[in-house]
Design a protein around this motif. Structure first.
Motif, PDB file in Angstrom:
ATOM      1  N   GLY A  64       0.828  -1.053  -0.032  1.00  0.00           N
ATOM      2  CA  GLY A  64      -0.083   0.048   0.073  1.00  0.00           C
ATOM      3  C   GLY A  64       0.913   1.316  -0.079  1.00  0.00           C
ATOM      4  N   ARG A  65       0.463   1.988   0.994  1.00  0.00           N
ATOM      5  CA  ARG A  65       1.354   3.569   0.887  1.00  0.00           C
ATOM      6  C   ARG A  65       2.666   3.328   1.407  1.00  0.00           C
ATOM      7  NH1 ARG A  65      -2.277   8.142   3.555  1.00  0.00           N
ATOM      8  NH2 ARG A  65      -0.646   9.339   2.699  1.00  0.00           N
ATOM      9  N   THR A  66       3.463   4.301   1.261  1.00  0.00           N
ATOM     10  CA  THR A  66       5.063   4.163   1.561  1.00  0.00           C
ATOM     11  C   THR A  66       5.085   3.571   2.915  1.00  0.00           C
ATOM     12  OG1 THR A  66       5.154   6.029  -0.064  1.00  0.00           O
ATOM     13  CG2 THR A  66       7.015   5.628   1.386  1.00  0.00           C
ATOM     14  N   PHE A  67       5.893   2.522   2.728  1.00  0.00           N
ATOM     15  CA  PHE A  67       6.134   1.816   3.938  1.00  0.00           C
ATOM     16  C   PHE A  67       7.195   2.613   4.865  1.00  0.00           C
ATOM     17  CE2 PHE A  67       6.887  -1.584   7.110  1.00  0.00           C
ATOM     18  CZ  PHE A  67       8.255  -1.618   7.272  1.00  0.00           C
ATOM     19  N   SER A  68       8.151   3.531   4.413  1.00  0.00           N
ATOM     20  CA  SER A  68       9.185   3.970   5.097  1.00  0.00           C
ATOM     21  C   SER A  68       8.706   5.376   5.826  1.00  0.00           C
ATOM     22  CB  SER A  68      10.226   4.224   3.998  1.00  0.00           C
ATOM     23  OG  SER A  68       9.907   5.171   3.043  1.00  0.00           O
ATOM     24  N   SER A  69       7.369   5.550   5.421  1.00  0.00           N
ATOM     25  CA  SER A  69       7.063   6.932   6.070  1.00  0.00           C
ATOM     26  C   SER A  69       6.190   6.555   7.417  1.00  0.00           C
ATOM     27  CB  SER A  69       5.958   7.645   5.149  1.00  0.00           C
ATOM     28  OG  SER A  69       4.867   6.964   4.949  1.00  0.00           O
ATOM     29  N   TYR A  70       6.244   5.617   7.787  1.00  0.00           N
ATOM     30  CA  TYR A  70       5.430   5.027   9.105  1.00  0.00           C
ATOM     31  C   TYR A  70       6.295   4.318  10.145  1.00  0.00           C
ATOM     32  CZ  TYR A  70       1.129   5.086   6.798  1.00  0.00           C
ATOM     33  OH  TYR A  70       0.014   5.404   5.890  1.00  0.00           O
ATOM     34  N   ALA A  71       6.260   4.653  11.570  1.00  0.00           N
ATOM     35  CA  ALA A  71       6.725   3.996  12.429  1.00  0.00           C
ATOM     36  C   ALA A  71       6.089   2.778  12.568  1.00  0.00           C
ATOM     37  CB  ALA A  71       6.502   5.132  13.724  1.00  0.00           C
ATOM     38  N   MET A  72       6.769   1.735  13.015  1.00  0.00           N
ATOM     39  CA  MET A  72       6.362   0.368  13.091  1.00  0.00           C
ATOM     40  C   MET A  72       6.290  -0.087  14.434  1.00  0.00           C
ATOM     41  SD  MET A  72       5.260  -0.250  10.214  1.00  0.00           S
ATOM     42  CE  MET A  72       4.829  -2.028  10.258  1.00  0.00           C
ATOM     43  N   GLY A  73       5.363  -0.935  14.997  1.00  0.00           N
ATOM     44  CA  GLY A  73       5.338  -1.387  16.241  1.00  0.00           C
ATOM     45  C   GLY A  73       5.102  -3.080  16.425  1.00  0.00           C
ATOM     46  N   TRP A  74       5.479  -3.664  17.288  1.00  0.00           N
ATOM     47  CA  TRP A  74       4.758  -5.011  17.582  1.00  0.00           C
ATOM     48  C   TRP A  74       4.249  -4.930  18.876  1.00  0.00           C
ATOM     49  CZ3 TRP A  74       4.835  -9.092  14.478  1.00  0.00           C
ATOM     50  CH2 TRP A  74       5.647  -8.964  13.123  1.00  0.00           C
ATOM     51  N   PHE A  75       2.973  -5.536  18.754  1.00  0.00           N
ATOM     52  CA  PHE A  75       2.300  -5.795  20.284  1.00  0.00           C
ATOM     53  C   PHE A  75       1.825  -7.192  20.299  1.00  0.00           C
ATOM     54  CE2 PHE A  75       0.833  -1.263  21.314  1.00  0.00           C
ATOM     55  CZ  PHE A  75       1.264  -0.530  20.216  1.00  0.00           C
ATOM     56  N   ALA A 125       7.574  -3.845  20.993  1.00  0.00           N
ATOM     57  CA  ALA A 125       8.727  -2.905  20.461  1.00  0.00           C
ATOM     58  C   ALA A 125       8.389  -2.102  19.406  1.00  0.00           C
ATOM     59  CB  ALA A 125       9.841  -4.166  20.006  1.00  0.00           C
ATOM     60  N   GLY A 126       8.968  -1.107  19.407  1.00  0.00           N
ATOM     61  CA  GLY A 126       8.687   0.130  18.210  1.00  0.00           C
ATOM     62  C   GLY A 126      10.129   0.459  17.644  1.00  0.00           C
ATOM     63  N   ILE A 127       9.813   0.913  16.204  1.00  0.00           N
ATOM     64  CA  ILE A 127      10.934   1.218  15.588  1.00  0.00           C
ATOM     65  C   ILE A 127      10.602   2.522  14.660  1.00  0.00           C
ATOM     66  CG2 ILE A 127      10.450  -0.317  13.468  1.00  0.00           C
ATOM     67  CD1 ILE A 127      13.668  -0.582  13.401  1.00  0.00           C
ATOM     68  N   THR A 128      11.657   3.496  14.544  1.00  0.00           N
ATOM     69  CA  THR A 128      11.187   4.815  13.915  1.00  0.00           C
ATOM     70  C   THR A 128      11.209   4.647  12.361  1.00  0.00           C
ATOM     71  OG1 THR A 128      13.811   5.401  13.868  1.00  0.00           O
ATOM     72  CG2 THR A 128      12.345   6.114  15.882  1.00  0.00           C
ATOM     73  N   TRP A 129      10.993   5.719  11.817  1.00  0.00           N
ATOM     74  CA  TRP A 129      10.785   5.535  10.336  1.00  0.00           C
ATOM     75  C   TRP A 129      12.090   5.056   9.355  1.00  0.00           C
ATOM     76  CZ3 TRP A 129      10.052  10.181  12.733  1.00  0.00           C
ATOM     77  CH2 TRP A 129       8.538  10.498  13.129  1.00  0.00           C
ATOM     78  N   SER A 130      13.046   5.760  10.046  1.00  0.00           N
ATOM     79  CA  SER A 130      14.510   5.100   9.220  1.00  0.00           C
ATOM     80  C   SER A 130      15.133   3.987   9.779  1.00  0.00           C
ATOM     81  CB  SER A 130      15.488   6.458   9.468  1.00  0.00           C
ATOM     82  OG  SER A 130      15.599   6.471  10.870  1.00  0.00           O
ATOM     83  N   GLY A 131      14.530   3.598  11.275  1.00  0.00           N
ATOM     84  CA  GLY A 131      15.252   2.311  11.778  1.00  0.00           C
ATOM     85  C   GLY A 131      16.500   2.735  12.879  1.00  0.00           C
ATOM     86  N   GLY A 132      16.334   4.328  12.862  1.00  0.00           N
ATOM     87  CA  GLY A 132      17.566   4.662  13.556  1.00  0.00           C
ATOM     88  C   GLY A 132      17.311   4.735  14.904  1.00  0.00           C
ATOM     89  N   CYS A 162       1.878  -6.658  14.120  1.00  0.00           N
ATOM     90  CA  CYS A 162       2.503  -5.425  13.907  1.00  0.00           C
ATOM     91  C   CYS A 162       1.447  -4.347  13.536  1.00  0.00           C
ATOM     92  CB  CYS A 162       3.381  -5.800  12.659  1.00  0.00           C
ATOM     93  SG  CYS A 162       2.520  -5.898  10.943  1.00  0.00           S
ATOM     94  N   ALA A 163       2.023  -3.196  13.483  1.00  0.00           N
ATOM     95  CA  ALA A 163       1.035  -2.246  13.567  1.00  0.00           C
ATOM     96  C   ALA A 163       2.193  -1.046  12.760  1.00  0.00           C
ATOM     97  CB  ALA A 163       0.515  -1.502  14.852  1.00  0.00           C
ATOM     98  N   ALA A 164       1.186  -0.191  12.214  1.00  0.00           N
ATOM     99  CA  ALA A 164       1.949   0.874  11.483  1.00  0.00           C
ATOM    100  C   ALA A 164       1.342   2.373  11.788  1.00  0.00           C
ATOM    101  CB  ALA A 164       1.910   0.964  10.009  1.00  0.00           C
ATOM    102  N   GLY A 165       2.347   3.471  12.214  1.00  0.00           N
ATOM    103  CA  GLY A 165       1.355   4.583  12.627  1.00  0.00           C
ATOM    104  C   GLY A 165       2.549   5.919  12.384  1.00  0.00           C
ATOM    105  N   PRO A 166       1.832   6.911  12.590  1.00  0.00           N
ATOM    106  CA  PRO A 166       2.880   8.258  12.270  1.00  0.00           C
ATOM    107  C   PRO A 166       3.536   8.974  13.338  1.00  0.00           C
ATOM    108  CG  PRO A 166       0.504   8.980  12.779  1.00  0.00           C
ATOM    109  CD  PRO A 166       0.482   7.390  13.008  1.00  0.00           C
ATOM    110  N   PHE A 167       3.343   8.211  14.738  1.00  0.00           N
ATOM    111  CA  PHE A 167       4.115   8.665  15.558  1.00  0.00           C
ATOM    112  C   PHE A 167       5.365   7.706  16.202  1.00  0.00           C
ATOM    113  CE2 PHE A 167       1.145  11.772  15.690  1.00  0.00           C
ATOM    114  CZ  PHE A 167      -0.051  11.181  15.694  1.00  0.00           C
ATOM    115  N   ALA A 168       6.512   8.415  15.942  1.00  0.00           N
ATOM    116  CA  ALA A 168       7.637   7.650  16.397  1.00  0.00           C
ATOM    117  C   ALA A 168       7.628   7.583  18.000  1.00  0.00           C
ATOM    118  CB  ALA A 168       9.006   8.191  16.012  1.00  0.00           C
ATOM    119  N   GLY A 169       8.071   6.284  18.659  1.00  0.00           N
ATOM    120  CA  GLY A 169       8.089   6.402  19.949  1.00  0.00           C
ATOM    121  C   GLY A 169       6.624   5.871  20.758  1.00  0.00           C
ATOM    122  N   ALA A 170       5.802   6.016  19.780  1.00  0.00           N
ATOM    123  CA  ALA A 170       4.250   5.475  20.425  1.00  0.00           C
ATOM    124  C   ALA A 170       4.345   4.140  20.669  1.00  0.00           C
ATOM    125  CB  ALA A 170       3.094   5.557  19.433  1.00  0.00           C
ATOM    126  N   THR A 171       3.682   4.167  22.366  1.00  0.00           N
ATOM    127  CA  THR A 171       3.500   2.591  22.529  1.00  0.00           C
ATOM    128  C   THR A 171       2.068   2.224  23.215  1.00  0.00           C
ATOM    129  OG1 THR A 171       3.995   3.648  24.797  1.00  0.00           O
ATOM    130  CG2 THR A 171       5.998   2.932  24.018  1.00  0.00           C
TER     131      THR A 171
END
Length: 123
Positions: free
Chosen positions: A26-37, A49-56, A96-105
């Protein structure tokens, strides 16, 4: 829209390892922060766990810190969760989940969810 599909769950003995994968379309994967619940029977869905858009940047629940590692490959539209030293308490359906906010828990920090994959750790 983002579609997420998890894989890699299964049955493992305590002390073992599994690697979960989540592939996005779907839409650009790299624009999303990702998380595991994860969600165990009778319990609320909890952040793992969560990870920022760039993986940094990565962040973890205290219960998995030092045992689990989240990573992403934006070229493959995939996020991973490497799980080592598994315990019976890790038994759950993992999402797994995708969202706009880095650091979201919290679950409200994520807009898109996969269907989940079962992880069962036997003692």
């Amino acid at each position: 829209q983002v579609q997420l599909v998890e894989s890699g769950g299964g049955l493992v003995q305590a002390g073992g390892s599994l690697r979960l994968s989540c592939t996005a379309s779907g839409r650009t994967f790299s624009s999303y922060a990702m998380g595991w619940f994860r969600q165990a029977p009778g319990k609320e869905r909890e952040f793992v766990a969560g990870i920022t858009w760039s993986g940094g940047g990565t962040y973890y629940a205290d219960s998995v810190k030092g045992r689990f590692t989240i990573s992403r490959d934006n070229a493959k539209n995939t996020v991973y969760l490497q799980m080592n030293s598994l315990k019976p308490a890790d038994t759950a359906v993992y999402y797994c989940a995708a969202g706009p906010f880095a650091g979201a828990t919290g679950i409200h920090g994520y807009d898109y969810w996969g269907q989940g994959t079962q992880v069962t750790v036997s003692s």
